[in-house]
Design a protein around this motif. Sequence first.
Motif, PDB file in Angstrom:
ATOM      1  N   LEU A 145       0.871  -1.174   0.000  1.00 12.10           N
ATOM      2  CA  LEU A 145       0.000   0.000   0.000  1.00 12.10           C
ATOM      3  C   LEU A 145       0.908   1.224   0.000  1.00 12.10           C
ATOM      4  O   LEU A 145       1.725   1.389   0.905  1.00 12.10           O
ATOM      5  CB  LEU A 145      -0.907   0.008   1.231  1.00 12.10           C
ATOM      6  N   VAL A 146       0.782   2.072  -1.005  1.00 15.48           N
ATOM      7  CA  VAL A 146       1.670   3.228  -1.167  1.00 15.48           C
ATOM      8  C   VAL A 146       0.863   4.513  -1.015  1.00 15.48           C
ATOM      9  O   VAL A 146      -0.104   4.731  -1.750  1.00 15.48           O
ATOM     10  CB  VAL A 146       2.369   3.214  -2.541  1.00 15.48           C
ATOM     11  N   ALA A 147       1.268   5.341  -0.080  1.00 17.12           N
ATOM     12  CA  ALA A 147       0.552   6.590   0.174  1.00 17.12           C
ATOM     13  C   ALA A 147       0.958   7.685  -0.796  1.00 17.12           C
ATOM     14  O   ALA A 147       2.145   7.873  -1.087  1.00 17.12           O
ATOM     15  CB  ALA A 147       0.811   7.065   1.600  1.00 17.12           C
ATOM     16  N   GLN A 148      -0.052   8.413  -1.289  1.00 14.95           N
ATOM     17  CA  GLN A 148       0.228   9.750  -1.794  1.00 14.95           C
ATOM     18  C   GLN A 148       0.479  10.585  -0.542  1.00 14.95           C
ATOM     19  O   GLN A 148      -0.398  10.712   0.313  1.00 14.95           O
ATOM     20  CB  GLN A 148      -0.972  10.292  -2.560  1.00 14.95           C
ATOM     21  N   ALA A 166       3.410  17.208  -7.450  1.00 17.85           N
ATOM     22  CA  ALA A 166       4.106  16.568  -8.576  1.00 17.85           C
ATOM     23  C   ALA A 166       4.524  15.146  -8.223  1.00 17.85           C
ATOM     24  O   ALA A 166       4.405  14.225  -9.045  1.00 17.85           O
ATOM     25  CB  ALA A 166       5.324  17.402  -8.966  1.00 17.85           C
ATOM     26  N   PHE A 167       4.992  14.962  -7.004  1.00 14.32           N
ATOM     27  CA  PHE A 167       5.422  13.629  -6.586  1.00 14.32           C
ATOM     28  C   PHE A 167       4.238  12.672  -6.497  1.00 14.32           C
ATOM     29  O   PHE A 167       4.314  11.516  -6.937  1.00 14.32           O
ATOM     30  CB  PHE A 167       6.158  13.709  -5.245  1.00 14.32           C
ATOM     31  N   ASN A 168       3.136  13.142  -5.938  1.00 12.30           N
ATOM     32  CA  ASN A 168       1.960  12.285  -5.832  1.00 12.30           C
ATOM     33  C   ASN A 168       1.428  11.886  -7.206  1.00 12.30           C
ATOM     34  O   ASN A 168       0.947  10.758  -7.407  1.00 12.30           O
ATOM     35  CB  ASN A 168       0.870  12.974  -5.020  1.00 12.30           C
ATOM     36  N   ASP A 189      -4.757   7.469  -0.858  1.00 15.54           N
ATOM     37  CA  ASP A 189      -4.783   8.938  -0.923  1.00 15.54           C
ATOM     38  C   ASP A 189      -4.725   9.536   0.481  1.00 15.54           C
ATOM     39  O   ASP A 189      -5.735   9.649   1.162  1.00 15.54           O
ATOM     40  CB  ASP A 189      -6.043   9.403  -1.643  1.00 15.54           C
ATOM     41  N   CYS A 190      -3.531   9.900   0.898  1.00 12.85           N
ATOM     42  CA  CYS A 190      -3.344  10.556   2.203  1.00 12.85           C
ATOM     43  C   CYS A 190      -3.071  12.049   2.033  1.00 12.85           C
ATOM     44  O   CYS A 190      -2.556  12.706   2.950  1.00 12.85           O
ATOM     45  CB  CYS A 190      -2.210   9.884   2.969  1.00 12.85           C
TER      46      CYS A 190
END
Length: 232
Positions: A145-148, A166-168, A189-190
């Motif tokens: 699970l990868v957070a923005q 930009a990174f998200n 989506d954090c």
Amino acid sequence: MFGLKLVSILSAILGLSSLATSQKTVRINALGDSITGSPGCWRAILWQKLQAAGVKNTDFVGTLSGQGCGFSYDGENDGHGGFLATGIVRDNQLPGWLSQSKPDIVMLELGTNDVWSNIAPATIIAAFDTLVNQMRAQKSTMRVLVAQITPMNPSSCSDCGQRVIAFNAAIRAWAPNKSTAASPITVVDCWTGINTTSDTIDRVHPNSSGNTKLANCWYEPLKAAIALAGCP
């Protein structure tokens, strides 16, 4: 007729009981920086929410112990304050951490310090690529699970807000191509709904309301991953 209904009800109850006991313990590693680990009380709230929902087949793991958040919780993690994704890859630190924790699920909320250091999104994503490869080397069916990452607007970095955006965007573009059927990647989506003025202590790290929002953003994706990982 009543007897048949009673048998049917008892069978259903026994079936649910059997399902509950068949769920294996799922090992979960929260991997990140100070937002995850110092003290990272959103993890305590998240654990509490899972417990309240009856999701108790969990073991949060990591090389760091949990810090005080006002109540007892399963707090082991790998939230290493000040660490960069690119630095963890450069120093080859993740394989050693994984060999100790042996997770089934990794919750990756990392990149804030890279963004703050003005490292290009493509470079951070390349580090994420390596980290996921290392996770899969530890467990081929790793669920990731990868957070923005959360918004930030520190006084020392006037561009950080746009850098996070930009990174998200780069995370959202990367994840589907890196995801596999055996080792799926879910983007969490954090970022949405977190305000750097009202939800942080310093325009970067979450306060109590920010911790609640972080726990909420992780809850449904993690609950779903646990249900899948816990199947016998």
